[in-house]
Write an enzyme that holds these catalytic residues in place. Structure first.
Site, PDB file in Angstrom:
ATOM      1  N   GLU A 186     -14.478  68.144  51.297  1.00 23.77           N
ATOM      2  CA  GLU A 186     -12.811  68.255  51.247  1.00 23.77           C
ATOM      3  C   GLU A 186     -12.325  67.547  51.878  1.00 23.77           C
ATOM      4  OE1 GLU A 186     -13.078  73.202  51.106  1.00 23.77           O
ATOM      5  OE2 GLU A 186     -11.816  73.086  49.322  1.00 23.77           O
ATOM      6  N   GLU A 197     -19.876  76.690  48.069  1.00 29.76           N
ATOM      7  CA  GLU A 197     -19.271  77.670  48.480  1.00 29.76           C
ATOM      8  C   GLU A 197     -19.542  78.898  47.878  1.00 29.76           C
ATOM      9  OE1 GLU A 197     -17.899  75.314  48.472  1.00 29.76           O
ATOM     10  OE2 GLU A 197     -16.496  75.270  50.194  1.00 29.76           O
ATOM     11  N   GLY A 232     -16.037  72.553  53.232  1.00 29.83           N
ATOM     12  CA  GLY A 232     -14.613  71.813  53.478  1.00 29.83           C
ATOM     13  C   GLY A 232     -15.148  70.777  54.058  1.00 29.83           C
ATOM     14  N   ALA A 285     -16.666  74.668  56.309  1.00 23.92           N
ATOM     15  CA  ALA A 285     -15.529  75.772  57.447  1.00 23.92           C
ATOM     16  C   ALA A 285     -17.107  76.135  58.086  1.00 23.92           C
ATOM     17  CB  ALA A 285     -14.848  76.637  56.835  1.00 23.92           C
TER      18      ALA A 285
HETATM   19  C1  3H9 Z   1     -16.210  76.538  53.493  1.00 25.57           C
HETATM   20  O1  3H9 Z   1     -16.191  75.013  54.153  1.00 25.57           O
HETATM   21  C2  3H9 Z   1     -14.927  76.859  52.715  1.00 25.57           C
HETATM   22  C3  3H9 Z   1     -13.871  75.741  52.534  1.00 25.57           C
HETATM   23  O2  3H9 Z   1     -13.945  75.206  51.179  1.00 25.57           O
HETATM   24  C4  3H9 Z   1     -12.416  75.649  53.192  1.00 25.57           C
HETATM   25  C5  3H9 Z   1     -11.765  76.896  52.765  1.00 25.57           C
HETATM   26  C6  3H9 Z   1     -10.015  76.837  53.488  1.00 25.57           C
HETATM   27  N1  3H9 Z   1     -20.742  77.814  59.906  1.00 25.57           N
HETATM   28  O3  3H9 Z   1     -28.968  76.089  58.602  1.00 25.57           O
HETATM   29  P1  3H9 Z   1     -30.001  75.371  59.235  1.00 25.57           P
HETATM   30  C7  3H9 Z   1     -25.392  77.010  61.384  1.00 25.57           C
HETATM   31  S1  3H9 Z   1     -17.577  77.699  52.812  1.00 25.57           S
HETATM   32  C8  3H9 Z   1     -21.603  77.625  60.741  1.00 25.57           C
HETATM   33  O4  3H9 Z   1     -30.712  76.587  60.086  1.00 25.57           O
HETATM   34  P2  3H9 Z   1     -30.942  72.742  58.241  1.00 25.57           P
HETATM   35  C9  3H9 Z   1     -26.722  77.925  61.147  1.00 25.57           C
HETATM   36  O5  3H9 Z   1     -26.118  79.421  60.775  1.00 25.57           O
HETATM   37  C10 3H9 Z   1     -19.055  76.971  54.164  1.00 25.57           C
HETATM   38  N2  3H9 Z   1     -22.661  77.963  61.178  1.00 25.57           N
HETATM   39  O6  3H9 Z   1     -30.173  74.225  59.301  1.00 25.57           O
HETATM   40  C11 3H9 Z   1     -27.942  77.506  62.372  1.00 25.57           C
HETATM   41  O7  3H9 Z   1     -27.434  78.278  63.177  1.00 25.57           O
HETATM   42  P3  3H9 Z   1     -28.505  79.242  64.324  1.00 25.57           P
HETATM   43  C12 3H9 Z   1     -19.772  75.260  53.459  1.00 25.57           C
HETATM   44  C13 3H9 Z   1     -23.371  77.173  60.439  1.00 25.57           C
HETATM   45  O8  3H9 Z   1     -31.128  71.616  58.666  1.00 25.57           O
HETATM   46  C14 3H9 Z   1     -27.794  76.098  62.067  1.00 25.57           C
HETATM   47  O9  3H9 Z   1     -26.157  75.809  62.299  1.00 25.57           O
HETATM   48  N3  3H9 Z   1     -21.095  74.801  54.067  1.00 25.57           N
HETATM   49  C15 3H9 Z   1     -23.068  76.111  59.360  1.00 25.57           C
HETATM   50  O10 3H9 Z   1     -31.967  73.897  57.410  1.00 25.57           O
HETATM   51  C16 3H9 Z   1     -28.596  74.968  61.227  1.00 25.57           C
HETATM   52  O11 3H9 Z   1     -28.436  75.452  60.210  1.00 25.57           O
HETATM   53  C17 3H9 Z   1     -21.992  75.475  53.366  1.00 25.57           C
HETATM   54  O12 3H9 Z   1     -21.758  77.064  53.044  1.00 25.57           O
HETATM   55  C18 3H9 Z   1     -21.726  76.657  58.953  1.00 25.57           C
HETATM   56  N4  3H9 Z   1     -20.465  76.549  57.778  1.00 25.57           N
HETATM   57  O13 3H9 Z   1     -29.539  73.291  57.366  1.00 25.57           O
HETATM   58  C19 3H9 Z   1     -23.331  74.746  54.458  1.00 25.57           C
HETATM   59  N5  3H9 Z   1     -23.648  75.435  58.346  1.00 25.57           N
HETATM   60  O14 3H9 Z   1     -29.240  78.096  64.714  1.00 25.57           O
HETATM   61  C20 3H9 Z   1     -23.901  76.262  54.279  1.00 25.57           C
HETATM   62  C21 3H9 Z   1     -25.042  76.406  59.172  1.00 25.57           C
HETATM   63  O15 3H9 Z   1     -27.534  79.048  65.933  1.00 25.57           O
HETATM   64  N6  3H9 Z   1     -24.440  75.486  55.532  1.00 25.57           N
HETATM   65  N7  3H9 Z   1     -24.583  76.906  61.215  1.00 25.57           N
HETATM   66  O16 3H9 Z   1     -29.110  80.264  63.325  1.00 25.57           O
HETATM   67  C22 3H9 Z   1     -26.462  74.814  55.312  1.00 25.57           C
HETATM   68  O17 3H9 Z   1     -26.316  74.993  53.964  1.00 25.57           O
HETATM   69  C23 3H9 Z   1     -27.654  74.703  56.491  1.00 25.57           C
HETATM   70  O18 3H9 Z   1     -27.119  75.045  57.212  1.00 25.57           O
HETATM   71  C24 3H9 Z   1     -27.483  72.824  56.131  1.00 25.57           C
HETATM   72  C25 3H9 Z   1     -27.862  72.468  57.560  1.00 25.57           C
HETATM   73  C26 3H9 Z   1     -27.656  72.553  55.082  1.00 25.57           C
HETATM   74  C27 3H9 Z   1     -25.692  72.353  56.675  1.00 25.57           C
END
Ligand code: 3H9
Length: 690
Positions: free
Chosen positions: A105, A125, A102, A63
């Site tokens: 999911e 999460e 998400g 999400a």
């Molecule tokens: C969820 O899903 C809840 C569900 O159960 C639904 C319930 C109803 N959203 O980390 P990076 C941005 S909770 C928005 O540098 P990498 C990040 O801010 C979510 N933005 O790259 C950055 O932006 P900026 C569960 C996001 O290659 C850019 O993407 N998911 C999100 O080292 C690049 O990110 C997570 O917790 C997001 N979800 O790593 C995943 N994710 O350049 C969280 C990333 O402007 N994310 N951004 O600063 C990660 O673990 C890592 O970002 C990922 C990529 C592995 C995806």
């Protein structure tokens, strides 16, 4: 602008494609269009089945975290999963990159899943204080079994493709995921099958093992609430109706989303990324890294580099030291291989990246050299002088010093713009924090190279300016003093440790001291003795312990007695503590855990404010990153500066003022803290400025 979600007709297959850079996060707009696309697919007469795919670098990574601060509204992820559940045509997820939260999911609500070989799945999460809120806690156990789901969801760990296949999360691993998903979708349509995970019975559970795993979660979470809540939801899969469990899962998600812990962890998510952001300069390529010094730090750094596939040459002063360094590194890799964490091929590959030498001339072709010898400025200058005559003019020269002035090292080399600090934390191949110390003349490209390198070796970088101890050790030394004052005032080391562990710190300061070795701090205090403010309260307990030859765990005694891997209260240390109180003329009195916690937090925040005003840290959130990743500050509190905002800065300032009144020199309130309180602002307002 490209469409966020589009439906492409590829023969009789409808391919739904999300195009929402950078990580295809499920924003409200994406969710709304996804539901519309699933319905459009259902209604298109020429389409028999569908594929859910993404453009760009990854499948849906979750999400959209940025939307969690706003009240929920519009189409939810649950609505997307429901639309998939009700689809009359099979839809197969084509996953690659990071299919997380998400995103997973939604994939689990599809009728089958294909993943690329280098793809990962996971429910991260809990790392942002949440739980999977759109059926993840109910669908995952139905494919993996409840025990595996419990571990995955409460740890938040990324699961590689092969494991996802073995545990049933995906049906196939394929190089061309879209193609493979189309073939699978067509086969399902041919067989008129619509397999839904929600209809599967839960695989048999070993209840005793499940209950034991459940019981261990709260303890492991060290104060974080999300893992226990997530576990409670997974447990519902054992005995609660699917739709009822979904409703309860959603309710639990909303409670966490609006809670202080998730807010703090989301702050950390943004803080980590802000700290790692490069400036405009282009990084230089780094392929070959030299390391001077193969002690604990140098060996750990070498491992971190080799793990990332970099070529490493480690130089020690003589054959014996060189062989000891090699043995140290080999032991770590052998242990990893023995525990199954490293395959035989990876073990061999790591060692093949490493070479050892006794002469710095071996570093001639390196792109970066990291000096990791003893903390002595003369010895370090000597190394830098020699390196300057050996390596290329554009080879970056870094020091792993924890305290010393990097400018003094830049002074002795040709082309000082290439000098900076790379302060790793011990053990360097494990600890995530890397303080990148910008010296007076460090070129922007050199800084950019260090930031890019940090990403490559999977460290969390923070840029710091030069001062004694940089960001982390400077703050650590200040709050440690408050702990020592608590000893003189009436507490014992184990009580201070317990108070801070109760606060959520990974370990109390005295346990950490014993683990790290008390001799380093002792040497540091002796070095600074001449410059110490004579008026500042000085607690001699640590010096007395060291004078006995007790340096912590490695000598069997320190603040504690170390017996059979256990820390035991040492009556001799208790006597030293009481002697210190007596010599200061203090009558010992009971000190509460809350008192210790408040003082420690106030000391951190006050020093943090001074560090900000001096430009040593660029923004308050950088200080949070350092304390969380390098010093065991609980991430669910969001670091000291965020915690201070949550407490209210006025209250923190009052504590600082009383510390100043009691202890005088060194405890002056930081003018920046006073200014923020006077103007009714918080540290977050400074984060927003940059
Ligand atoms: C969820 O899903 C809840 C569900 O159960 C639904 C319930 C109803 N959203 O980390 P990076 C941005 S909770 C928005 O540098 P990498 C990040 O801010 C979510 N933005 O790259 C950055 O932006 P900026 C569960 C996001 O290659 C850019 O993407 N998911 C999100 O080292 C690049 O990110 C997570 O917790 C997001 N979800 O790593 C995943 N994710 O350049 C969280 C990333 O402007 N994310 N951004 O600063 C990660 O673990 C890592 O970002 C990922 C990529 C592995 C995806």
């Amino acid at each position: 602008m490209a469409e966020l979600v589009r439906l492409e007709h590829v023969g009789d297959i409808g391919v739904i494609i999300i195009d929402h850079p950078p990580v295809n996060a499920l924003s409200v707009a994406v969710r709304e269009r996804l539901v519309a696309a699933v319905r459009a697919l259902a209604q298109a007469p020429g389409l028999r089945a569908g594929v859910l795919a993404c453009d760009g670098r990854t499948f849906i990574a979750g999400a959209d975290i940025r939307e969690f601060d706003a009240p929920p509204g519009g189409t939810t992820t649950h609505d997307v999963c429901e639309a998939l559940d009700h689809s009359p045509k099979p839809i197969v997820a084509a996953m690659f990159g990071t299919a997380l939260g998400g995103g997973l999911e939604v994939a689990l609500a599809c009728h089958a899943r294909v993943i690329a070989p280098e793809g990962v799945v996971g429910f991260p999460e809990v790392r942002i204080g949440l739980l999977p809120g759109a059926g993840g806690t109910q669908r995952l156990p139905r494919v993996t079994g409840a025990l595996v789901a419990l571990e995955m969801i409460t740890s938040g760990r990324h699961v590689p493709a092969a494991e996802a296949l073995a545990t049933g999360i995906v049906d196939e691993v394929a190089t061309d995921v879209r193609d493979a998903a189309m073939i699978r979708a067509r086969a399902l349509a041919d067989a008129a099958r619509l397999p839904r995970i929600r209809d599967l019975p839960l695989p048999p559970v070993n209840r005793a093992a499940f209950d034991a795993a459940l019981g261990a979660i709260t303890h492991k979470a060290r104060g974080a609430v999300a893992p226990a809540e997530a576990a409670r939801c997974v447990a519902m899969a054992l005995d609660t109706d699917f739709d009822e469990a979904l409703q309860q899962e959603h309710a639990a998600f909303q409670v966490l989303r609006t809670g202080a812990q998730s807010k703090a962890l989301r702050h950390m998510f943004a803080a980590d990324r802000a700290a790692a952001k490069g400036r405009d300069a282009q990084p230089w390529p780094v392929r070959h890294v030299g390391i001077v010094g193969g002690g604990t730090m140098g060996s750990g750094i070498a491992i971190a580099m080799a793990d990332a596939g970099l070529e490493v040459t480690l130089v020690e002063v003589g054959d014996a030291a060189m062989q000891a360094a090699e043995a140290r590194i080999r032991t770590v890799y052998d242990r990893q291989a023995k525990s199954g964490r490293l395959s035989a091929a990876a073990h061999a590959a790591r060692l093949a990246h490493l070479s050892f030498a006794t002469d710095v001339a071996a570093l001639r072709d390196t792109d970066l050299v990291i000096e990791a010898i003893i903390e002595n400025i003369d010895a370090k200058q000597d190394v830098f002088r020699r390196l300057s005559t050996v390596v290329r003019r554009d080879t970056i020269l870094a020091s792993n010093t924890s305290y010393l002035n990097i400018d003094l090292l830049a002074d002795v080399v040709d082309n000082p713009e290439r000098v900076l600090g790379l302060h790793f934390f011990s053990p360097a191949h494990v600890m995530r924090l890397l303080e990148i110390v910008r010296a007076g003349r460090t070129a922007p490209q050199v800084l950019a190279t260090a930031l890019a390198l940090a990403k490559r070796i999977r460290k969390q970088p923070v840029v710091a300016g030069i001062c004694d101890g940089f960001i982390g050790n400077r703050i650590f030394s200040v709050w440690r003093k408050q702990c020592d004052y608590a000893l003189e005032d009436g507490a014992l080391p184990h009580e201070v440790d317990a108070a801070l562990e109760q606060f959520g710190m990974a370990m109390g300061p005295y346990a950490v001291g014993d683990l790290a070795g008390l001799d380093i701090g002792w040497a540091q205090r002796k070095r600074l003795a001449a410059t110490r403010d004579a008026l500042e309260r000085y607690v001699p307990i640590a010096d007395w312990i060291c004078e006995e030859g007790h340096f912590g765990q490695k000598t069997g005694r320190g603040y504690y007695l170390h017996q059979d891997s256990k820390r035991v209260v040492d009556p001799e240390v208790t006597a030293l503590v009481e002697r210190a109180s007596a010599e200061r003329g203090l009558r010992r009195k009971p000190i509460s855990a809350v008192h210790i916690q408040t003082r420690v937090l106030a000391a951190m925040v006050n020093e943090g404010a001074k560090i900000l005003a001096e430009g040593i840290a660029a923004r308050p959130s950088d200080i949070d990153v350092v304390l969380v990743h390098g010093y065991g500050f609980p991430s669910w509190r969001g670091g000291p500066m965020h915690t201070a905002d949550a407490h209210g800065l006025g209250a923190i300032l009052n504590v600082v003022r009383s510390m100043f009144a009691e202890s005088g020199a060194g405890w002056q309130p930081a003018p920046l803290l006073e200014e923020l309180v006077a103007s009714n602002r918080d540290f977050a307002s400074l984060n927003r400025l940059g």
